[in-house]
Design a protein around this motif. Structure first.
Motif, mmCIF file in Angstrom:
data_model
loop_
_atom_site.group_PDB
_atom_site.id
_atom_site.type_symbol
_atom_site.label_atom_id
_atom_site.label_comp_id
_atom_site.label_asym_id
_atom_site.label_seq_id
_atom_site.Cartn_x
_atom_site.Cartn_y
_atom_site.Cartn_z
ATOM 1 N N ASP A 150 -33.769 -24.166 -0.591
ATOM 2 C CA ASP A 150 -33.632 -22.741 -0.917
ATOM 3 C C ASP A 150 -32.173 -22.381 -0.691
ATOM 4 O O ASP A 150 -31.728 -22.200 0.452
ATOM 5 C CB ASP A 150 -34.555 -21.907 -0.026
ATOM 6 C CG ASP A 150 -34.583 -20.434 -0.420
ATOM 7 O OD1 ASP A 150 -33.813 -20.039 -1.317
ATOM 8 O OD2 ASP A 150 -35.366 -19.682 0.179
ATOM 9 N N THR A 168 -34.183 -22.740 -6.177
ATOM 10 C CA THR A 168 -35.265 -23.251 -5.331
ATOM 11 C C THR A 168 -35.941 -24.479 -5.931
ATOM 12 O O THR A 168 -36.924 -24.965 -5.367
ATOM 13 C CB THR A 168 -36.331 -22.160 -5.103
ATOM 14 O OG1 THR A 168 -36.825 -21.701 -6.363
ATOM 15 C CG2 THR A 168 -35.753 -20.990 -4.323
ATOM 16 N N ASP A 192 -29.969 -20.424 1.968
ATOM 17 C CA ASP A 192 -30.336 -19.008 1.915
ATOM 18 C C ASP A 192 -30.376 -18.435 3.334
ATOM 19 O O ASP A 192 -30.928 -19.047 4.246
ATOM 20 C CB ASP A 192 -31.697 -18.861 1.239
ATOM 21 C CG ASP A 192 -32.035 -17.424 0.897
ATOM 22 O OD1 ASP A 192 -32.109 -16.594 1.826
ATOM 23 O OD2 ASP A 192 -32.230 -17.135 -0.287
ATOM 24 N N ASP A 226 -33.628 -12.541 -6.320
ATOM 25 C CA ASP A 226 -32.943 -13.693 -6.901
ATOM 26 C C ASP A 226 -31.571 -13.344 -7.458
ATOM 27 O O ASP A 226 -30.910 -14.185 -8.073
ATOM 28 C CB ASP A 226 -33.804 -14.304 -8.018
ATOM 29 C CG ASP A 226 -35.092 -14.896 -7.491
ATOM 30 O OD1 ASP A 226 -35.063 -15.496 -6.404
ATOM 31 O OD2 ASP A 226 -36.134 -14.737 -8.145
#
Length: 310
Positions: A150, A168, A192, A226
């Motif tokens: 991620d 991802t 992330d 996103d």
């Protein structure tokens, strides 16, 4: 002195701040005349020379000549900043008051590969990040897996959240790698930070630092988890009192600015994951509410004040 091809709008805000503080209109010079190679048009390159009263800035092809003791050097797109290095060095050599003569600082902050290295050297907290340069699919996939699957991809040099992708899976990774290869740019993958609000929206903070102190804070909130938390990509900005920042973020922003060697910058960071820096912006824009008063005026005032030894 700004790039007059830019439509960002900071030069108008800075001109307003100059008029407010001095009662006079500033001279607006196109920085492209002072870049390596001069502007694209027929005007010719700019010249810088020392004078008894400061520095002389001339653009012979435009019939422009001005003597200045202070120069605001701003609103320069990241891909063109290195072209101003000789101009910055000349301004510094002639002792002009300017917060824009930090050649190394501009380079370190603008090239995210170098910023990541400097933060690691100085212990400035950031998410685990890996730089990639035309990796094979297997190499890129190995980095994705190593960072937990991620991640965010971003170009080594960019602005306004352009070509920044949340990744991802390997299909998204391949698409991003192709995009960067076509552009001929190196890129970075960073884990992330899981910087979500309670209702699932992305959020982060921008702290503006001037000469070693935080002078403004805003929170950026992005409805699409996103998409990056950039105003240009749909995020909403809300000014915050500095004392409303999560504990430690102001000090982290100051440390990040010092790490890259800038006297002024806007630092993007998150409170999650222990408090981490995303990037340092050489020229934070003045488009959000209150930025002129909170940032533009103090920034201009710093150029008008006499040096400490005076």
């Amino acid at each position: 002195m700004t790039d007059h091809s830019s439509t960002e709008g900071s030069r108008e805000a800075l001109a307003t701040a100059v008029r407010r503080l001095t009662g006079r209109a500033p001279v607006l010079l196109d920085a492209r005349h002072f870049m390596a190679g001069g502007p694209a048009g027929p005007a010719g390159g700019g010249r810088i020379r020392g004078t008894a009263d400061g520095v002389g800035l001339e653009v012979p092809g435009e019939g422009l000549a001005v003597t200045a003791s202070a120069v605001l050097l701003y609103e320069i797109p990241p891909p063109r900043r290195l072209e101003l290095a000789d101009c910055q060095r000349a301004l510094h050599a002639h002792g002009v008051r300017s917060l824009g003569t930090a050649v190394d600082g501009w380079r370190l902050a603008s090239d995210k590969r170098l910023a990541v290295e400097r933060f690691a050297r100085d212990g400035v907290r950031q998410m685990p990040t890996v730089t990639l340069s035309r990796p094979t699919p297997a190499e890129a996939a190995e980095v994705l897996d190593r960072l937990g699957g991620d991640v965010w991809a971003r170009p080594a040099v960019g602005m306004s959240g352009q070509d920044v992708f949340h990744i991802t899976d390997r299909v998204q990774l391949a698409d991003a790698a192709r995009r960067y290869a076509e552009a001929g740019t190196d890129w970075l993958l960073a884990r992330d930070a899981r910087n979500f609000t309670a209702d699932g929206r992305r959020h982060q903070y921008r702290v503006t630092v001037l000469e070693g102190r935080a002078i403004r804070a805003v929170e950026h909130v992005q409805d699409d988890p996103d998409e990056p938390c950039n105003l240009a990509r749909g995020a909403v900005s809300t000014p915050l009192p500095l004392d409303a920042l999560p504990a430690g973020l102001a000090d982290l922003a100051i440390a990040a600015t010092a790490s890259v060697g800038l006297p002024f910058a806007g630092v993007d960071l998150a409170a999650e994951s222990g408090g981490v820096v995303f990037e340092v912006n050489v020229h934070p824009a003045f488009g959000s509410p209150g930025a002129l008063e909170a940032v533009g005026v103090p920034y201009v005032a710093a150029h008008l004040a006499p040096p400490p030894s005076a």
